[in-house]
Design an enzyme around this catalytic site. Structure first.
Site, mmCIF file in Angstrom:
data_model
loop_
_atom_site.group_PDB
_atom_site.id
_atom_site.type_symbol
_atom_site.label_atom_id
_atom_site.label_comp_id
_atom_site.label_asym_id
_atom_site.label_seq_id
_atom_site.Cartn_x
_atom_site.Cartn_y
_atom_site.Cartn_z
ATOM 1 N N LYS A 87 2.740 2.139 2.241
ATOM 2 C CA LYS A 87 2.617 2.697 3.586
ATOM 3 C C LYS A 87 3.666 2.018 4.448
ATOM 4 O O LYS A 87 3.846 0.807 4.369
ATOM 5 C CB LYS A 87 1.243 2.335 4.180
ATOM 6 C CG LYS A 87 0.172 3.389 4.065
ATOM 7 C CD LYS A 87 -1.098 2.912 4.791
ATOM 8 C CE LYS A 87 -1.846 4.085 5.336
ATOM 9 N NZ LYS A 87 -3.069 3.726 6.052
ATOM 10 N N LYS A 110 0.849 -1.207 0.000
ATOM 11 C CA LYS A 110 0.000 0.000 0.000
ATOM 12 C C LYS A 110 0.873 1.242 0.000
ATOM 13 O O LYS A 110 0.406 2.356 0.216
ATOM 14 C CB LYS A 110 -0.868 0.042 1.276
ATOM 15 C CG LYS A 110 -2.070 -0.858 1.321
ATOM 16 C CD LYS A 110 -3.041 -0.435 2.467
ATOM 17 C CE LYS A 110 -2.743 -1.111 3.763
ATOM 18 N NZ LYS A 110 -3.696 -0.805 4.844
HETATM 19 N N1 C2G Z 1 -10.320 6.456 9.863
HETATM 20 C C1 C2G Z 1 -11.364 7.306 10.242
HETATM 21 N N2 C2G Z 1 -11.096 8.599 10.526
HETATM 22 C C2 C2G Z 1 -9.827 9.071 10.446
HETATM 23 C C3 C2G Z 1 -8.769 8.220 10.075
HETATM 24 C C4 C2G Z 1 -9.044 6.892 9.780
HETATM 25 O O1 C2G Z 1 -12.542 6.885 10.316
HETATM 26 N N3 C2G Z 1 -9.606 10.381 10.739
HETATM 27 C C5 C2G Z 1 -10.657 5.066 9.554
HETATM 28 C C6 C2G Z 1 -10.334 4.703 8.116
HETATM 29 O O2 C2G Z 1 -11.376 5.135 7.248
HETATM 30 C C7 C2G Z 1 -10.232 3.177 8.190
HETATM 31 C C8 C2G Z 1 -9.698 2.948 9.609
HETATM 32 O O3 C2G Z 1 -9.885 4.181 10.337
HETATM 33 O O4 C2G Z 1 -11.528 2.590 8.070
HETATM 34 C C9 C2G Z 1 -8.233 2.582 9.623
HETATM 35 O O5 C2G Z 1 -7.522 3.597 8.941
HETATM 36 P P1 C2G Z 1 -6.110 3.195 8.281
HETATM 37 O O6 C2G Z 1 -5.281 2.491 9.287
HETATM 38 O O7 C2G Z 1 -5.560 4.387 7.566
HETATM 39 O O8 C2G Z 1 -6.600 2.102 7.198
HETATM 40 P P2 C2G Z 1 -6.162 1.989 5.668
HETATM 41 O O9 C2G Z 1 -4.696 2.201 5.547
HETATM 42 O O10 C2G Z 1 -7.107 2.837 4.914
HETATM 43 O O11 C2G Z 1 -6.367 0.421 5.365
HETATM 44 O O12 C2G Z 1 -8.057 -3.336 3.082
HETATM 45 C C10 C2G Z 1 -8.342 -2.024 3.542
HETATM 46 C C11 C2G Z 1 -7.098 -1.351 4.030
HETATM 47 O O13 C2G Z 1 -6.325 -2.187 4.869
HETATM 48 C C12 C2G Z 1 -7.503 -0.081 4.801
#
Ligand code: C2G
Length: 128
Positions: free
Chosen positions: A46, A44
């Protein structure tokens, strides 16, 4: 028992993550978090600050989280939902529509993100 699943990296845990996890758990009785492994994150583009093991330890300490499993591939969502007998799939709405293919297997819910906070924001603020 109504089972909910959500996916993510959950690095540098913050209120946005907690708001998501709380609302996801409130949609059922049991919340599984499929936590992105360090290898999956590389895919990703990341790089998490905390290792998978530490991010797992932190998530398992949260009262809304009942189980943490590894997220290793983009293709595991259908088997995860089927094999764990999941009723509801939840993601933040930055993913709106991206996982609608799961509607054949379970309810799909996209929740509004918490504004003004993100792991990326935290990292850049700390650099100032
Ligand atoms: N999130 C949120 N509000 C934020 C930041 C994050 O609601 N201010 C939510 C994201 O939308 C996600 C969850 O927290 O549903 C986890 O965020 P991340 O760790 O950034 O997840 P991501 O990298 O988007 O991974 O297969 C799907 C991926 O693994 C999602």
């Amino acid at each position: 028992m109504k089972k909910v699943i959500t996916y993510g990296t959950f690095d540098l845990l913050h209120a946005g993550h907690i708001n998501l996890l709380r609302r996801a758990r409130e949609l059922g009785d049991y919340l599984i978090v499929a936590l992105s492994t360090d290898e999956f994150n590389a895919g990703k583009h990341k790089e998490a600050y905390h290792s998978y093991e530490d991010r797992k330890l932190i998530l398992e300490a949260i009262k809304y989280v009942d189980e943490v499993i590894p997220e290793k591939t983009w293709e595991q969502k259908i088997p995860d939902v089927v094999n764990n007998k999941v009723d509801v799939f939840v993601m933040g709405n930055d993913w709106e529509g991206k996982f609608d293919f799961l509607k054949e297997y379970c309810e799909v819910v996209y929740l509004p993100r918490t504004p003004g906070i993100s792991t990326t924001q935290i990292k850049s603020d700390l650099h100032k």
